[in-house]
Each structure stands twice: as C-alpha cells, then as structure tokens.
Design an enzyme around this catalytic site. Structure first.
Site, PDB file in Angstrom:
ATOM      1  N   HIS A  18     -18.013   1.493 -15.175  1.00  0.00           N
ATOM      2  CA  HIS A  18     -17.596   0.758 -16.531  1.00  0.00           C
ATOM      3  C   HIS A  18     -19.117  -0.137 -17.074  1.00  0.00           C
ATOM      4  O   HIS A  18     -20.215   0.373 -16.739  1.00  0.00           O
ATOM      5  CB  HIS A  18     -16.671  -0.528 -16.028  1.00  0.00           C
ATOM      6  CG  HIS A  18     -17.323  -1.610 -15.074  1.00  0.00           C
ATOM      7  ND1 HIS A  18     -18.156  -2.441 -15.496  1.00  0.00           N
ATOM      8  CD2 HIS A  18     -16.744  -1.717 -13.850  1.00  0.00           C
ATOM      9  CE1 HIS A  18     -18.521  -2.913 -14.539  1.00  0.00           C
ATOM     10  NE2 HIS A  18     -17.680  -2.719 -13.242  1.00  0.00           N
ATOM     11  N   HIS A  21     -21.944  -1.546 -15.271  1.00  0.00           N
ATOM     12  CA  HIS A  21     -23.019  -0.622 -14.646  1.00  0.00           C
ATOM     13  C   HIS A  21     -23.868  -0.154 -15.856  1.00  0.00           C
ATOM     14  O   HIS A  21     -25.199  -0.033 -15.441  1.00  0.00           O
ATOM     15  CB  HIS A  21     -22.260   0.657 -14.083  1.00  0.00           C
ATOM     16  CG  HIS A  21     -21.393   0.324 -12.902  1.00  0.00           C
ATOM     17  ND1 HIS A  21     -19.997   0.563 -13.048  1.00  0.00           N
ATOM     18  CD2 HIS A  21     -21.564  -0.373 -11.585  1.00  0.00           C
ATOM     19  CE1 HIS A  21     -19.241   0.036 -12.011  1.00  0.00           C
ATOM     20  NE2 HIS A  21     -20.254  -0.518 -11.181  1.00  0.00           N
ATOM     21  N   CYS A 126     -13.813 -10.466   3.048  1.00  0.00           N
ATOM     22  CA  CYS A 126     -13.467  -9.673   1.699  1.00  0.00           C
ATOM     23  C   CYS A 126     -13.920  -8.386   1.902  1.00  0.00           C
ATOM     24  O   CYS A 126     -15.169  -8.033   1.742  1.00  0.00           O
ATOM     25  CB  CYS A 126     -13.965 -10.678   0.416  1.00  0.00           C
ATOM     26  SG  CYS A 126     -13.743  -9.694  -1.011  1.00  0.00           S
ATOM     27  N   CYS A 129     -15.928  -7.044  -1.225  1.00  0.00           N
ATOM     28  CA  CYS A 129     -17.437  -7.716  -1.596  1.00  0.00           C
ATOM     29  C   CYS A 129     -18.206  -7.010  -0.320  1.00  0.00           C
ATOM     30  O   CYS A 129     -19.435  -6.879  -0.385  1.00  0.00           O
ATOM     31  CB  CYS A 129     -17.491  -9.096  -1.371  1.00  0.00           C
ATOM     32  SG  CYS A 129     -16.723 -10.144  -2.656  1.00  0.00           S
ATOM     33  N   CYS A 143     -11.544 -15.151  -2.186  1.00  0.00           N
ATOM     34  CA  CYS A 143     -12.801 -14.801  -2.810  1.00  0.00           C
ATOM     35  C   CYS A 143     -13.118 -15.351  -4.064  1.00  0.00           C
ATOM     36  O   CYS A 143     -12.487 -15.185  -5.066  1.00  0.00           O
ATOM     37  CB  CYS A 143     -12.877 -13.251  -2.589  1.00  0.00           C
ATOM     38  SG  CYS A 143     -14.277 -12.603  -3.282  1.00  0.00           S
ATOM     39  N   HIS A 146     -13.671 -11.775  -6.475  1.00  0.00           N
ATOM     40  CA  HIS A 146     -12.431 -10.977  -6.865  1.00  0.00           C
ATOM     41  C   HIS A 146     -11.059 -11.618  -6.677  1.00  0.00           C
ATOM     42  O   HIS A 146     -10.092 -10.938  -7.185  1.00  0.00           O
ATOM     43  CB  HIS A 146     -12.331 -10.010  -5.499  1.00  0.00           C
ATOM     44  CG  HIS A 146     -13.699  -8.934  -5.674  1.00  0.00           C
ATOM     45  ND1 HIS A 146     -14.616  -9.146  -4.869  1.00  0.00           N
ATOM     46  CD2 HIS A 146     -13.840  -7.826  -6.386  1.00  0.00           C
ATOM     47  CE1 HIS A 146     -15.606  -8.301  -5.153  1.00  0.00           C
ATOM     48  NE2 HIS A 146     -15.292  -7.367  -6.003  1.00  0.00           N
ATOM     49  N   LYS A 294     -14.990 -12.277 -16.147  1.00  0.00           N
ATOM     50  CA  LYS A 294     -16.172 -11.021 -15.768  1.00  0.00           C
ATOM     51  C   LYS A 294     -15.347  -9.892 -15.913  1.00  0.00           C
ATOM     52  O   LYS A 294     -14.308  -9.662 -15.237  1.00  0.00           O
ATOM     53  CB  LYS A 294     -16.673 -11.293 -14.476  1.00  0.00           C
ATOM     54  CG  LYS A 294     -17.364 -10.197 -13.963  1.00  0.00           C
ATOM     55  CD  LYS A 294     -17.658 -10.394 -12.471  1.00  0.00           C
ATOM     56  CE  LYS A 294     -18.255  -9.129 -11.720  1.00  0.00           C
ATOM     57  NZ  LYS A 294     -18.248  -8.908 -10.338  1.00  0.00           N
ATOM     58  N   LYS A 297     -13.463  -3.987 -12.265  1.00  0.00           N
ATOM     59  CA  LYS A 297     -12.541  -2.891 -11.924  1.00  0.00           C
ATOM     60  C   LYS A 297     -11.171  -3.335 -11.089  1.00  0.00           C
ATOM     61  O   LYS A 297     -10.050  -3.021 -11.223  1.00  0.00           O
ATOM     62  CB  LYS A 297     -13.020  -1.796 -11.068  1.00  0.00           C
ATOM     63  CG  LYS A 297     -14.177  -0.973 -11.784  1.00  0.00           C
ATOM     64  CD  LYS A 297     -14.791  -0.067 -10.773  1.00  0.00           C
ATOM     65  CE  LYS A 297     -15.868  -0.543 -10.011  1.00  0.00           C
ATOM     66  NZ  LYS A 297     -16.721   0.541  -9.335  1.00  0.00           N
TER      67      LYS A 297
END
Length: 509
Positions: A18, A21, A126, A129, A143, A146, A294, A297
């Site tokens: 995405h 990256h 997690c 992670c 987490c 996430h 943030k 995905k």
C-alpha cells in the site's frame, strides 16, 4: 570515495503493498539519488520479510503453501519498487538461502557465547505484530498498533539476553544523541531502555514457517530477528564480492515509528553482542493518515499506490508524498489534497514555468539559449539559486526531505515572480531592450537548470525532461550536486531548446 548505505525496512508479505510501503521506499530512493549526486558510492537496499505466522495464515486462507504465497506477493513488492522509480541496488528476500545461512551463523555465534539460552515463557502475543506485549503496553487490553486483543502464549523458547545490554545501550545513546531522529523518537527509545529491559524470545516452537534454529531444528527463528539481519546478510551476497567491509555500518535505516523498538533496542543489542558496529543513524518517519487513522491493511483504510501513479504519474506521486506531510511527522493525505498540490504547484508553478521559458526562447531568440554572461553578483536569480542550493543541502543532511523540497520550491516561486516582473514579452517589443531580453531569458533558463538538479532526487524523470527541453546534457555530471554542478553560469549556451507537451497537464473535474 565516500560511501552511503541506506535501507528501507523489509516489507511483510501477508498482503499486497500500500501507499505506506511506497512512502518509505521513495524516501530511501530520494536519499540514495541525492548521495549519488554528491559523487558518493551508494548502496540502497529494500526487500521483503516472508516468514512468520501472519504470512503462513494468509497462505492458508488462500489454500497455497507459505512459499507459494510469498513468491506471488513478492512480485507485487518488486513491482512497487520499479513503479515508484526506486534505484535500489538489491532486493532481498528472507527466503533467500544465502540470507538464511547468515542468520543461522549469526545466532550460532550468540548461542556459543552464552547470549542465547532456553527457558519456558508465558506472555501476551500479537500475531499481526509478531511481538509480545506487557499489560502496561496494551491500550484498553488491545495491541496499540493493530487494535486487536493479543493471545496468551506459553511455550519453551530460546531467549536472547537483552537485559545484559541495557547499560551499554544507554551509554551508547548518551554518546550519540543523533543516533535516532527525530529527537522525539530518540527520547522514546532511550526512555524504553531506561525503564528496564527483559530478555526476549528469539525462537518459536509452535511455528514451522521460518528459518530453523541451527542447533535445535524443532524451533524456528523469531521472524523479527530473522528480518533485522537482512541489513547485514544482503551485503554478503548482493554482488560477486562481499560488500560488508565496504558499506557497513549502514548510514541510515529508514522506518515508520511502529517498528522503533525492534530497530532502536533489539537490533543494536544484537549487533553489540556480535561485535558489529551500530548503524550510524535511524530515521523514524510518521504515519500517513486517512480519516484520522494510520493507514493499515488490518483496518482497510489504504490507498492503492498503483492506481494513484496510473492516474497522475510517478513523479507527481513522489512529489506529493513529501510535499504534503513534513517528513518525520504524522500527516493527513487525501486524493483531494493531491489534486490541489498537483494543479497549483506542479502544473502551474513548475510545468507552466518551463513551458513559458522554452516558448519565449523559441519565439524571441530563434529557439536557442543566448550566448550571454550574467554576473551572479548582479542577478537576483543567481543569489536565490545559491541560497536555495545551500539550504536544500543542509536540509538533506538532516534528512529533512520536506524541508529540502520547500527550499527548492522557494526558487521555483522566485522564478515565476521574476517572469512577471521582468515581462520578457514587453522587452521583445522594444528593439533597444534585446540585450536585456537575452539576459532575462538566460537567467530563467539557468535558474531552471539549477532547479532540475535540486529536484532530481525527488522527481527524477521530470528533472531530466527539464534539462532536455533546455537543450542541456543530462548525464551524471550534469546532475551533480557539486559546487561546479550548481554554480551559476553552468548553462550550455548556443544550444536549441525543445518544446513539448505540458510536464503536468492540469487536472479538471
């Protein structure tokens, strides 16, 4: 020759790439291109992290093996690097057998020295992670990254004596206050260390998809240890020769803030334990935010970078990423903001300036750069170009990418104002002002030449096209960010300019 080694984190293959990256990859590419412009020997590394539970689970959902899943996803990450025009020297995969050998040899050395030992452990884990959390690190029991509830995991693993390196890490941080930038991330990492470090698990007994622990193949190496070692392993097999002596320690690890702990605490301790020098600098950028969150995905709030580049072009995408958000901070992005920047700055400020300058040279000077000499001491454009060059260079050395772009854009804006103030179309009507007309158009062309050099790391294809339209050479020497390359008076005169389609056609609804 001075060297420069820059890395991105290696990207996890549990899903397609995405815009986040792309953001980090472009940032690393900007640094790599900039340091090549300085004449340095550069190595730019990116790649994919392919082991661990999330990748194995993603493969299972698709009904393929983890290796098949990785082989398919890595194509998309390679394509992302190509599409954003990344000039990386190597693309590493953690499924490369050469990487696995380095990882196993590295950990064997730590095991033999007593820095790795076996014990039973119970903790909150997690899976997204690939990390354990303490209760105090969770946010409302979830987490912090996430937003998922971690699993309670208990198993016998191999542990690295991270706690033994607490004081050495603190001492290192105190001796190297620029080790982590921005300063807020340095403070965050040092605070984490000062609160006390616990030994960390570096293997998993219940996972099969990973590099086997070399002295106990019933376990695999923790994916984060595996991943961190890519920065060293790549140098051993990216070329026909081992490049470690030439490029290590890394000059800059780039990453987002969610992986700060791994890079600022665990990675330096592993290097200390093995006798390696630490990287010179970690630069931690913020998040690109959509809807106040943030992009992730897991959350599903991502922008497809391929679609943006297909629609608006690669250089426009590269420009927006570092023009809209101050590098190092969180920032909100949107397609609406992109269109606004595109039209106002790329289409109007830069693209129109190039078109007007080339068109006026074509109309008033028979299409040829005038053979005149302009004393820089008597030129406001020359002074502005020198200031922008100096300020841009200072910002780049701080890895203030957005600041560097702003310093360059200051020159673009001045050139636009100079066109309006000097009004070449009026000078052209006065036979007695032909020398002044040639001087003005020379200054505009020379200012644009210098702009192209300053912008090259950010929008490389556009910079080359600007030089082409001005009839200038555009090889490595012509793009050099050296005193000679950006000095006033470097414009080739007597050469023909080339008109062309708009560099950035205006977007309309």
């Amino acid at each position: 020759m001075k060297t420069f080694y820059v890395t991105t984190p290696i990207y996890y293959v549990n899903d397609v790439p995405h815009i986040g990256h792309a953001y980090t990859t472009i940032a690393a590419d900007i640094l790599a291109r900039y340091h090549r412009q300085l004449g340095e020997d550069v190595f730019f590394l990116t790649g994919t992290d392919e082991h661990g539970n999330p990748a194995a689970r993603a493969a299972a959902r698709r009904g393929v093996t983890p290796q098949q899943h990785a082989d398919e996803l890595v194509v998309k990450f390679r394509e992302l690097a190509r599409r954003v025009n990344a000039s990386n020297d190597f693309f590493i995969r953690t499924t490369d057998p050469e990487h696995a050998r380095v990882v196993q040899n590295f950990l064997t050395g730590l095991y033999e020295s007593g820095d790795i030992y076996l014990k039973s452990y119970k903790g909150l884990y997690c899976a997204a992670c690939e990390a354990f959390y303490s209760e105090k690190e969770l946010v409302d029991g979830r987490c912090p990254d996430h937003g998922t509830v971690p699993e309670e995991v208990e198993e016998e693993n191999y542990f690295f004596r991270l706690s033994a390196y607490q004081q050495r890490l603190l001492d290192y941080f105190d001796r190297h206050p620029d080790f982590i930038q921005p300063a807020s991330r340095y403070n965050e990492a040092r605070s984490f260390i000062s609160q006390g470090l616990e030994d960390i698990s570096i293997s998993r007994a219940t996972l099969e998809w990973g590099i086997p622990v070399p002295w106990d193949e019933s376990q695999v190496i923790y994916v984060w240890v595996d991943a961190l070692l890519n920065y060293i392993s790549a140098l051993t097999y990216a070329a026909r020769e081992n490049l470690t002596g030439r490029f290590w320690p890394a000059d800059c690890h780039l990453m987002a803030k969610d992986i700060l702990k791994f890079h600022a605490v665990i990675w330096p301790a592993l290097l200390m334990a093995s006798g390696y020098e630490l990287p010179r600098r970690l630069f931690v950028h913020g998040y690109l935010l959509m809807g106040g969150q943030k992009m992730s995905k897991t959350r599903g709030n991502v922008i497809d970078p391929f679609t943006v580049m297909d629609t608006y072009g690669v250089d426009a995408f590269r420009f927006y990423c570092f023009r809209e958000v101050a590098f190092g901070q969180d920032g909100v992005i949107s397609l609406g903001g992109f269109r606004m920047r595109y039209n106002s700055e790329l289409a109007n400020d830069l693209g129109n300036l190039v078109s007007r300058t080339v068109a006026m040279i074509g109309k008033y000077l028979a299409g040829r750069i005038p053979d005149v000499s302009v004393d820089p001491a008597e030129s406001q454009v020359a002074g502005a170009a020198a200031t922008s060059t100096s300020d841009m260079t200072a910002a780049m050395l701080r890895i203030d990418l957005s600041g560097a772009l702003e310093k360059t854009w200051r020159l673009v804006r001045l050139l636009n104002k100079y066109v309006e103030d000097a009004a070449p179309w009026k000078l052209a009507k006065d036979e007695g002002s032909q020398a002044e007309l040639a001087k003005v158009l020379y200054e505009l062309a020379e200012g644009l030449r210098i702009c192209a050099i300053l912008l090259y790391a950010f929008i490389p294809d556009t910079s080359v096209e600007i030089l082409t339209r001005l009839g200038q050479e555009h090889g490595r020497s012509s793009l050099a960010l050296t005193d000679a390359g950006t000095a006033w008076g470097g414009l080739q005169t007597g050469v023909d300019v080339q008109a062309g389609a708009p560099l950035f056609p205006r977007l309309t609804d």
